[in-house]
Design an enzyme around this catalytic site. Sequence first.
Site, PDB file in Angstrom:
ATOM      1  N   LEU A   1      40.718  53.819  52.415  1.00 17.47           N
ATOM      2  CA  LEU A   1      39.358  54.330  52.628  1.00 17.47           C
ATOM      3  C   LEU A   1      39.058  55.491  51.690  1.00 17.47           C
ATOM      4  CD1 LEU A   1      39.034  54.022  56.485  1.00 17.47           C
ATOM      5  CD2 LEU A   1      37.950  52.641  54.712  1.00 17.47           C
TER       6      LEU A   1
ATOM      7  N   ARG B   1      46.816  64.242  71.222  1.00 15.86           N
ATOM      8  CA  ARG B   1      48.049  63.475  71.026  1.00 15.86           C
ATOM      9  C   ARG B   1      49.310  64.315  71.165  1.00 15.86           C
ATOM     10  NH1 ARG B   1      45.963  59.812  65.909  1.00 15.86           N
ATOM     11  NH2 ARG B   1      44.560  58.612  67.215  1.00 15.86           N
TER      12      ARG B   1
END
Length: 685
Positions: free
Chosen positions: A91, A378
């Site tokens: 990307l 996370r």
Amino acid sequence: MSSDKTSGSDPRRVDEPNLVERLVGATKRTVGDALNSVDADSFYSVGDDIADTKAPAVPIDQRWDERKFNAKLVNPANRRKLSVIIVGTGLAGGAAAATLGEAGYKVTSFCYQDSPRRAHSIAAQGGINAAKNYRNDGDSIYRLFYDTVKGGDFRSRESNVYRLAQTSVQIIDQCVAQGVPFAREYGGLLDNRSFGGVQVSRTFYARGQTGQQLLLGAYQALERQIAAGTVEMHTRHEMLEVIVVDGKARGVVVRDMVTGELETHFADAVVLATGGYSNVFFLSTNAMGCNVTATWRAHRKGALFANPCFTQIHPTCIPVSGDYQSKLTLMSESLRNDGRIWVPKSGEDKRDPREIPEAERDYYLERIYPAFGNLVPRDIASRAAKNVCDEGRGVGPGGLGVYLDFADAIERLGRKTVEAKYGNLFDMYAQITGENPYETPMRIYPAVHYTMGGLWVDYDLQSTIPGLFVTGEANFSDHGANRLGASALMQGLADGYFVLPNTINDYLAAGPFAKVDESHPAAVEAVQAVHDRVEKLLAVKGTRTVDSFHRELGHIMWDYCGMERSEEGLRKAITRIRELRTEFWSDVLVLGQGDSVNQALERAGRVADFLELGELMCIDALVRRESCGGHFRAESQTEDGEALRHDDEFAYVSAWEFAGDGGKPVLHREPLVYEYVEMKQRSYK
Ligand SMILES: Cc1cc2nc3c(=O)[nH]c(=O)nc-3n(C[C@H](O)[C@H](O)[C@H](O)COP(=O)(O)OP(=O)(O)OC[C@H]3O[C@@H](n4cnc5c(N)ncnc54)[C@H](O)[C@@H]3O)c2cc1C
């Protein structure tokens, strides 16, 4: 001490002007000096502090506009005379190549896969964040900025993070215009879900294939430029060296992975968009090919490497099932929107999870962190999972797992709705484990997933080698000590579509630079170094496979530089990595030749670089005697065992300078100043 003698001399050109020299002294030394006393003599030395000098000194919400306005422009006719090499087609690189090609620059693009659209970005599942506030739930650019700075445990640069939040809004519009099929609500607006560390819904998604759909968008834009002749694409080419001429990045040495031929390519600027280095741990959720070679080679040529020890451990991965395994599989964080995480209250309880009554389950995230519950960031979720397993309450083989249970969601929403949201992830889980997650809870455990560290860049995304820009996961820039879910795709596309195309012009405006070709001494030296290294790898003819070294390095990294670190463990790891590197160069077995497809040779080169990086990661972790992000430092905890940061000593980016083979790496610190978000100990309770 270092055993890699592949290049006879220090590859850095110390006489060349380096941005480090321009950056030091730009700031007063504000970081405590306590660390100097500990290890400076044995493992590293401390250099001057550095600072980003590119972000304008105006209020934070005006900085990006101001920088774009002040950056020198290149008029369209002149762009055709300027060339840019972009390594990487994920990307970050794909978006940059398409955008710079469209703008009219001459772009040469490289990737090691057989197609640009096989870049690792295609694996991304859960989504991409943007502060659109479609849900009208209190979101804003400022909140995304705030969440990201806090989520990164106050170890990222405010200016960059604010710009990321601003740019997020444009990314979604750009991708929708390209035809990316984001999920939609009944009324037609794009749908959103939540990811960890936030209390709003701002994650845009395309089922569990968001990365794939975004990459197809970037890839189509890239292909259009290839067809238009503005981008020249080289697949199956691996970049193995940067060519630095008069202090500026001017080219690369690549190896044609089919013929083995070494080629040189030159340009006015070089961009590395080469992804992260999680595979230093051997087992990770990353694609097998992900590696550190491009950025590590640049580091050896003078680019500072920032925060190498900041690694993200993702809480929801399928647990390791045996020694034969070479890859771990992620179960997207989006599953934590509806799945509930638990373990039995008693470690003795070995019943089928469906037979364990509610009262005998511990939904530990909901219990400890009631405000965020299963959607804590996370790092917090990973450490909590490790803690319950360390207490002996883990489930599954070896006790290294916790349950992610959808029974409540299926009862509340119906199986069809759950299937529509997460069907492909459930299928993947069933195929890998042979268990049906619609009927029995998934088992998950933390695994290495992403690297926040990377080459140091300024606000313009320029490294300390002038003309060398770094985008996406390959740079260190925006996530501090912990990346929030769905923020990597955001950063990659922000860098590629919007940031780099508005900053690289400031550098290129001084070009075109003097022509360089393969006869230039710097190019000859770079090619020779690559050639010698390939020959050396082939000549060892030892007894151990490349993978066996990689696996052993991975064990060392996971045991000593993973979720929990200690001074004693890190010292042990550094010693062991040095020994392993010596063993590698005397006993590795690389079959085949250099003049054809040779995957063992490719892997050997990458593992050789991991063996150097691994040591720097451990040194970086050793210096950072604080717990921050997911990195729990055993010597730095509160009385009740919670992670304890030390802002007085460690509120800085550690940016490492290569000091030659056998030399001690030099630590430059970029002090972090928080003007807009108050630094405090994080709480998700
Ligand atoms: C399983 C999984 C799921 C994820 N899900 C999400 C998610 O839902 N949301 C989110 O925000 N993030 C997610 N991430 C993280 C995200 O996917 C990555 O951080 C991001 O895609 C990295 O993009 P990139 O363009 O920087 O690099 P990459 O996509 O890794 O691309 C690297 C490119 O560099 C090239 N390259 C590398 N080295 C060389 C070399 N030496 N020579 C030539 N070419 C080279 C490769 O060929 C490739 O083209 C996920 C990650 C994983 C592992």
